[in-house]
Motif scaffolding. Structure first.
Motif, PDB file in Angstrom:
ATOM      1  N   ASN A  95       0.816  -1.366  -0.019  1.00 25.47           N
ATOM      2  CA  ASN A  95      -0.050   0.012  -0.025  1.00 25.47           C
ATOM      3  C   ASN A  95       0.877   1.230  -0.093  1.00 25.47           C
ATOM      4  O   ASN A  95       0.555   2.362  -0.737  1.00 25.47           O
ATOM      5  CB  ASN A  95      -0.971  -0.333   1.297  1.00 25.47           C
ATOM      6  N   ARG A  96       1.772   1.341   0.899  1.00 22.10           N
ATOM      7  CA  ARG A  96       2.645   2.485   1.014  1.00 22.10           C
ATOM      8  C   ARG A  96       3.445   2.777  -0.297  1.00 22.10           C
ATOM      9  O   ARG A  96       3.841   3.921  -0.716  1.00 22.10           O
ATOM     10  CB  ARG A  96       3.533   2.261   1.971  1.00 22.10           C
ATOM     11  N   LEU A  97       3.945   1.505  -0.987  1.00 18.75           N
ATOM     12  CA  LEU A  97       4.893   1.510  -1.960  1.00 18.75           C
ATOM     13  C   LEU A  97       4.013   2.213  -3.219  1.00 18.75           C
ATOM     14  O   LEU A  97       4.579   2.986  -4.013  1.00 18.75           O
ATOM     15  CB  LEU A  97       5.515   0.268  -2.567  1.00 18.75           C
ATOM     16  N   SER A  98       2.555   1.869  -3.428  1.00 16.38           N
ATOM     17  CA  SER A  98       2.044   2.254  -4.400  1.00 16.38           C
ATOM     18  C   SER A  98       1.728   3.878  -4.187  1.00 16.38           C
ATOM     19  O   SER A  98       1.642   4.606  -5.280  1.00 16.38           O
ATOM     20  CB  SER A  98       0.698   1.482  -4.583  1.00 16.38           C
ATOM     21  N   ASP A  99       1.521   4.297  -3.043  1.00 12.26           N
ATOM     22  CA  ASP A  99       1.352   5.678  -2.599  1.00 12.26           C
ATOM     23  C   ASP A  99       2.497   6.145  -3.058  1.00 12.26           C
ATOM     24  O   ASP A  99       2.427   7.489  -3.717  1.00 12.26           O
ATOM     25  CB  ASP A  99       0.884   5.670  -1.184  1.00 12.26           C
ATOM     26  N   LEU A 100       3.739   5.736  -2.709  1.00 12.26           N
ATOM     27  CA  LEU A 100       5.136   6.451  -3.129  1.00 12.26           C
ATOM     28  C   LEU A 100       5.172   6.570  -4.465  1.00 12.26           C
ATOM     29  O   LEU A 100       5.435   7.584  -5.156  1.00 12.26           O
ATOM     30  CB  LEU A 100       6.134   5.830  -2.582  1.00 12.26           C
ATOM     31  N   LEU A 101       4.791   5.593  -5.460  1.00 12.93           N
ATOM     32  CA  LEU A 101       4.990   5.601  -6.832  1.00 12.93           C
ATOM     33  C   LEU A 101       3.866   6.763  -7.393  1.00 12.93           C
ATOM     34  O   LEU A 101       4.444   7.281  -8.378  1.00 12.93           O
ATOM     35  CB  LEU A 101       4.595   4.343  -7.465  1.00 12.93           C
ATOM     36  N   PHE A 102       2.746   6.786  -6.936  1.00 12.25           N
ATOM     37  CA  PHE A 102       1.949   7.963  -7.118  1.00 12.25           C
ATOM     38  C   PHE A 102       2.569   9.234  -7.109  1.00 12.25           C
ATOM     39  O   PHE A 102       2.486  10.070  -7.949  1.00 12.25           O
ATOM     40  CB  PHE A 102       0.734   7.765  -6.502  1.00 12.25           C
ATOM     41  N   ILE A 103       3.100   9.391  -5.686  1.00 11.16           N
ATOM     42  CA  ILE A 103       3.612  10.851  -5.362  1.00 11.16           C
ATOM     43  C   ILE A 103       4.900  10.959  -6.299  1.00 11.16           C
ATOM     44  O   ILE A 103       5.152  12.267  -6.876  1.00 11.16           O
ATOM     45  CB  ILE A 103       4.088  10.693  -4.104  1.00 11.16           C
ATOM     46  N   LEU A 104       5.697  10.041  -6.368  1.00 10.21           N
ATOM     47  CA  LEU A 104       6.732  10.151  -7.500  1.00 10.21           C
ATOM     48  C   LEU A 104       6.413  10.597  -8.676  1.00 10.21           C
ATOM     49  O   LEU A 104       7.049  11.342  -9.676  1.00 10.21           O
ATOM     50  CB  LEU A 104       7.716   9.115  -7.332  1.00 10.21           C
ATOM     51  N   SER A 105       5.227   9.818  -9.486  1.00 13.44           N
ATOM     52  CA  SER A 105       4.829  10.297 -10.467  1.00 13.44           C
ATOM     53  C   SER A 105       4.486  11.879 -10.613  1.00 13.44           C
ATOM     54  O   SER A 105       4.705  12.419 -11.765  1.00 13.44           O
ATOM     55  CB  SER A 105       3.710   9.392 -11.234  1.00 13.44           C
ATOM     56  N   ARG A 106       3.884  12.358  -9.728  1.00 12.36           N
ATOM     57  CA  ARG A 106       3.434  13.754  -9.570  1.00 12.36           C
ATOM     58  C   ARG A 106       4.649  14.605  -9.428  1.00 12.36           C
ATOM     59  O   ARG A 106       4.750  15.642 -10.227  1.00 12.36           O
ATOM     60  CB  ARG A 106       2.520  13.991  -8.361  1.00 12.36           C
ATOM     61  N   THR A 107       5.651  14.225  -8.709  1.00 15.06           N
ATOM     62  CA  THR A 107       6.904  14.941  -8.658  1.00 15.06           C
ATOM     63  C   THR A 107       7.972  14.930 -10.043  1.00 15.06           C
ATOM     64  O   THR A 107       8.210  16.031 -10.422  1.00 15.06           O
ATOM     65  CB  THR A 107       8.085  14.005  -7.635  1.00 15.06           C
ATOM     66  N   VAL A 108       7.682  13.855 -10.792  1.00 12.63           N
ATOM     67  CA  VAL A 108       8.507  13.547 -11.947  1.00 12.63           C
ATOM     68  C   VAL A 108       7.721  14.596 -13.060  1.00 12.63           C
ATOM     69  O   VAL A 108       8.370  15.447 -13.798  1.00 12.63           O
ATOM     70  CB  VAL A 108       8.459  12.237 -12.502  1.00 12.63           C
ATOM     71  N   ASN A 109       6.449  14.376 -13.075  1.00 14.00           N
ATOM     72  CA  ASN A 109       5.754  15.180 -13.976  1.00 14.00           C
ATOM     73  C   ASN A 109       5.381  16.523 -13.838  1.00 14.00           C
ATOM     74  O   ASN A 109       5.562  17.326 -14.792  1.00 14.00           O
ATOM     75  CB  ASN A 109       4.116  14.552 -14.217  1.00 14.00           C
ATOM     76  N   GLY A 110       5.231  17.115 -12.509  1.00 15.27           N
ATOM     77  CA  GLY A 110       5.119  18.560 -12.159  1.00 15.27           C
ATOM     78  C   GLY A 110       3.839  18.844 -12.605  1.00 15.27           C
ATOM     79  O   GLY A 110       3.183  18.023 -13.207  1.00 15.27           O
ATOM     80  N   VAL A 111       3.473  19.972 -12.112  1.00 17.41           N
ATOM     81  CA  VAL A 111       1.947  20.300 -12.361  1.00 17.41           C
ATOM     82  C   VAL A 111       1.715  20.545 -13.890  1.00 17.41           C
ATOM     83  O   VAL A 111       0.566  20.185 -14.421  1.00 17.41           O
ATOM     84  CB  VAL A 111       1.839  21.885 -11.689  1.00 17.41           C
ATOM     85  N   ASP A 112       2.689  21.235 -14.710  1.00 22.13           N
ATOM     86  CA  ASP A 112       2.569  21.309 -16.001  1.00 22.13           C
ATOM     87  C   ASP A 112       2.373  20.007 -16.817  1.00 22.13           C
ATOM     88  O   ASP A 112       1.549  20.138 -17.841  1.00 22.13           O
ATOM     89  CB  ASP A 112       3.641  21.849 -16.563  1.00 22.13           C
ATOM     90  N   GLN A 113       2.803  18.851 -16.372  1.00 22.80           N
ATOM     91  CA  GLN A 113       2.693  17.717 -17.155  1.00 22.80           C
ATOM     92  C   GLN A 113       1.389  16.667 -16.527  1.00 22.80           C
ATOM     93  O   GLN A 113       1.352  15.649 -17.142  1.00 22.80           O
ATOM     94  CB  GLN A 113       4.139  16.759 -17.117  1.00 22.80           C
TER      95      GLN A 113
END
Length: 109
Positions: free
Chosen positions: A81-99
């Protein structure tokens, strides 16, 4: 605990979500969304295994793996559960608001 710290570290600086985020964005962001999807699938399978085989409770949970003859280690469920949450957060970090690709209701598209 490490996954939780990383979630906090990378998630604290992100804007509050006001919409669902659709998978995609940058190539790296897309792969992180894919990894999250696979991790969520594993989590659902682990919950089904828990329903079928039970879970270990408290001090009975072994430290050497998620499955024993007595049931599923609940730490494995928490980890997925925590790993999937981290992957989501990292996807937001990598993409940034613009992407980020936000879901919009039909009347707002």
């Amino acid at each position: 605990e490490r996954l939780e710290r990383w979630c906090d570290e990378f998630g604290d600086s992100q804007p509050t979500l006001r919409s669902f985020i659709l998978p995609g964005g940058t190539v790296a962001g897309g792969y992180l969304h894919l990894a999250r999807t696979i991790c969520r699938r594993a989590e659902r399978a682990a919950w089904r295994a828990t329903a079928d085989h039970g879970s270990l409770a408290g001090d009975d949970a072994p430290d050497d793996g998620p499955v024993s003859s007595s049931g599923i280690n609940p730490q494995a469920l928490t980890y997925l559960n925590r790993l999937s949450d981290l992957l989501f957060i990292l996807s937001r970090t990598v993409n940034g608001v613009d992407q980020e690709i936000l879901w919009l209701p039909e009347d707002q598209r």
